[in-house]
Design a protein around this motif. Sequence first.
Motif, PDB file in Angstrom:
ATOM      1  N   GLY A 225      -6.946   5.220   1.948  1.00 18.42           N
ATOM      2  CA  GLY A 225      -5.851   4.841   1.059  1.00 18.42           C
ATOM      3  C   GLY A 225      -6.207   5.093  -0.392  1.00 18.42           C
TER       4      GLY A 225
ATOM      5  N   TRP B 176       2.293   7.684  -6.495  1.00 19.54           N
ATOM      6  CA  TRP B 176       1.481   8.822  -6.934  1.00 19.54           C
ATOM      7  C   TRP B 176       2.010  10.111  -6.341  1.00 19.54           C
ATOM      8  CZ3 TRP B 176      -1.378  12.901  -5.248  1.00 19.54           C
ATOM      9  CH2 TRP B 176      -2.220  13.487  -6.205  1.00 19.54           C
ATOM     10  N   TRP B 177       2.281  10.089  -5.020  1.00 20.99           N
ATOM     11  CA  TRP B 177       2.679  11.332  -4.357  1.00 20.99           C
ATOM     12  C   TRP B 177       4.020  11.830  -4.857  1.00 20.99           C
ATOM     13  CZ3 TRP B 177      -0.309  14.608  -2.126  1.00 20.99           C
ATOM     14  CH2 TRP B 177      -1.510  14.184  -1.571  1.00 20.99           C
TER      15      TRP B 177
ATOM     16  N   MET C 236      -4.952  -1.442  -2.921  1.00 23.91           N
ATOM     17  CA  MET C 236      -5.180  -1.091  -1.513  1.00 23.91           C
ATOM     18  C   MET C 236      -5.817  -2.257  -0.769  1.00 23.91           C
ATOM     19  SD  MET C 236      -4.948   1.383   0.664  1.00 23.91           S
ATOM     20  CE  MET C 236      -5.263   1.095   2.397  1.00 23.91           C
TER      21      MET C 236
ATOM     22  N   VAL D  95       0.829  -1.200   0.000  1.00 19.44           N
ATOM     23  CA  VAL D  95       0.000   0.000   0.000  1.00 19.44           C
ATOM     24  C   VAL D  95       0.868   1.256   0.000  1.00 19.44           C
ATOM     25  CG1 VAL D  95      -1.588   1.319   1.430  1.00 19.44           C
ATOM     26  CG2 VAL D  95      -1.976  -1.117   1.063  1.00 19.44           C
ATOM     27  N   VAL D  96       1.910   1.255   0.850  1.00 15.98           N
ATOM     28  CA  VAL D  96       2.743   2.454   0.973  1.00 15.98           C
ATOM     29  C   VAL D  96       3.466   2.732  -0.348  1.00 15.98           C
ATOM     30  CG1 VAL D  96       4.781   3.390   2.093  1.00 15.98           C
ATOM     31  CG2 VAL D  96       3.017   2.281   3.454  1.00 15.98           C
TER      32      VAL D  96
ATOM     33  N   SER E 252       1.108   4.126  -2.894  1.00 16.07           N
ATOM     34  CA  SER E 252       0.752   5.510  -2.584  1.00 16.07           C
ATOM     35  C   SER E 252       1.902   6.458  -2.875  1.00 16.07           C
ATOM     36  CB  SER E 252       0.349   5.609  -1.110  1.00 16.07           C
ATOM     37  OG  SER E 252       0.025   6.928  -0.782  1.00 16.07           O
TER      38      SER E 252
ATOM     39  N   TYR F  12      -7.156   9.639  -0.530  1.00 18.50           N
ATOM     40  CA  TYR F  12      -6.042  10.554  -0.268  1.00 18.50           C
ATOM     41  C   TYR F  12      -4.685   9.907  -0.520  1.00 18.50           C
ATOM     42  CZ  TYR F  12      -9.681  13.483   1.553  1.00 18.50           C
ATOM     43  OH  TYR F  12     -10.818  14.242   1.652  1.00 18.50           O
ATOM     44  N   GLY F  13      -4.623   8.556  -0.428  1.00 19.87           N
ATOM     45  CA  GLY F  13      -3.357   7.881  -0.706  1.00 19.87           C
ATOM     46  C   GLY F  13      -3.149   7.638  -2.186  1.00 19.87           C
ATOM     47  N   HIS F  14      -4.226   7.795  -2.990  1.00 19.21           N
ATOM     48  CA  HIS F  14      -4.148   7.578  -4.442  1.00 19.21           C
ATOM     49  C   HIS F  14      -3.635   6.184  -4.792  1.00 19.21           C
ATOM     50  CE1 HIS F  14      -5.149  11.686  -5.552  1.00 19.21           C
ATOM     51  NE2 HIS F  14      -4.494  12.022  -4.462  1.00 19.21           N
ATOM     52  N   VAL F  15      -4.027   5.186  -4.007  1.00 21.67           N
ATOM     53  CA  VAL F  15      -3.677   3.802  -4.322  1.00 21.67           C
ATOM     54  C   VAL F  15      -4.867   3.205  -5.086  1.00 21.67           C
ATOM     55  CG1 VAL F  15      -2.989   1.584  -3.377  1.00 21.67           C
ATOM     56  CG2 VAL F  15      -2.436   3.678  -2.148  1.00 21.67           C
TER      57      VAL F  15
END
Lengths: 305, 339
Positions: free
Chosen positions: B110, A275-276, B121, A268-269, A272, B113-116
């Motif tokens: 997730g 994208w960030w 996710m 998951v990290v 994420s 805001y996490g854009h997963v």
Amino acid sequence: MLNSTSDFVYLGIIAMPLALVMITGGIDISFGSVASLSAIITGVTFQAGLNIWLAVLVGLAAAFVAGLVNAALIVSTGAQPMVITLGTLFLFAGLALGASGLGGVSSFEGISGLPPSFVALASGKTLGVPNMLVIFLVVAVVFAVLLGKSSYGRQARLIGANPKAAAYAGLSIGKVITVSYVLTALCAGFVGILLTSYLSSARADIGDALLMPTLTLVVIGGVSMYGGEGSIGGVLIATFVIGFLQQGLRFMGMTENQVAVVTGSALVVVASLRWWSGHFRERVKNRRVQRAALKAEGKSAQPVA
Amino acid sequence: MNLRSLLRHREAVTVSGVVILVLLVMLVQPAFAAPSNLLRIANSTVILALLAAGSAVVIMTRNIDVSVGSMLALTGIVGGLMLRDGVPAVLTVVVVLALGAALGVVNGLGVTYGHVPSIVMTLGTLGAYRGLSFLITEGHSIENVPAGYKAIGRADILGVPLLVWLVIVALIGIGLFLGRTRLGRHVYATGDNRDGAHLIGVRTNGVIILAFAVSGVCAAAAALVFLAQVGSISNQAGQGIEMRAIAAAVIGGVALSGGVGTVFGAAAGAVFITAAVSSLSFLGIPGFWADTVIGAILLVALFADARVRKALDHRRVLDRYRAVHEAAPDAAENRKVAQ
């Protein structure tokens, strides 16, 4: 260290063609069932008295047909690949159970008594390197060439990035997509057979636990869920990083479930962060251009005044 | 029958599918349609129906939730531990449902805001939640749920189990929320066209988080049903059921492309799957073909759906051509007048 790779590189063998499928903008979640199907069909035909290598061919043929079924359904209905392969996930797993039921195999023990030459396929070594690793590297090279150096790879990328443009460019989209699903099924079937050899028993549930770890490898390897982006090199690195990470965590005394929590969170990290980090890079770039533009404006404004 | 209304009322098609299935099996084995057996099917459907409804809400927002099985296990284990240690049932129910909502919100945060991507996710939490439930119990299953709580699983009203009634009420509640409230319509709007919905003032991120929370609550409710029916829960509870829940939703007419479908359809899909699987034993087919049957039903449903959709598109194009050609003579005349 080299020997421990046999415990995870088989995931990478499926992750490579799966990356190809995802680069064309599709997804295949049925590969675990295909692995089970091909493993049990190999076992049942061996039990019926066929030579083990012929049985392996029959198992691979079953995987090939499974891939064709996936591709034909996806291309002909135009439905989302995810639901189609969800359907075939059940279908192939059910057929695998059915085949083992018809063969009179107990689901707990599977088919054992496989010849040593076959067991050596996955547990043996070539020049001191475990066979599983050798096979993985060969598969990786084949897919790296296919994706990076062949016109097929470029077509696959275009189809994933912009299917309409690909259609207007006259690519035979159906053919490219079919090849990607058939390759995935073939590799999944091959992994089913490899696992059969590694565990020296053919079981109908051998592929059940493949889905999540393999998808993890593909996503952490940098392949976009939306198609068009990704490389085999990324998947290759992800295979070893995740594999050794999990081995390391186990060495540290973590239980299998703690490892699952860590791997799930890492997945998951990483997704994420992808994208960030892209977002921030864009913002930094924009701000730099803005500043440069303001400076230029200031200079050009003075002579006029 | 009109093709368009067929697409619009997919849940009706699924319900008639269930009826036809029951009638067909009844021809071979009359005992299949006996009230006691139908009740057994209803009783064994409730868990899948709840999970399918939750998955359906998430799918309507054009996301997917594959973590429902793990949420069921984690919330069920927490609930089982609380019941075993003498916490009042009402408090346990509240805490378990709240925990389910929280687990769902984590997924939703997730994704928004996490854009997963939602599949990534929820695949992550599928592993993480299952791992957490193992860590809590260290691999043991939770036994000794008090008899008072288990009695809920055996209670019935008018001959139909209490749990079935409760689940029907819950599903009607979710259905009304989605169909009749502003926020519920926002769920459909977000799934149909996220950017468009955002532009007209829908808080799409909030809606998506809400949808995942609903899915979490449904999974927690399914865990409560599981505890009442089975009386114990292990870490393996609900393993692999997420795929069945999604299959039920899709069979019931919820489109994975978002914005389409109802929770009733999803529940009907769950009934269809359970009835089809339980009909196997009545038809003398070994139980290990169950997965094959589910897969075949799902693929047939998808294939028929695609065909109907294609025929509909074709007709729409034909209508448009016809309209243009009928309008053309007038247009030609107008041009003459203008000259």
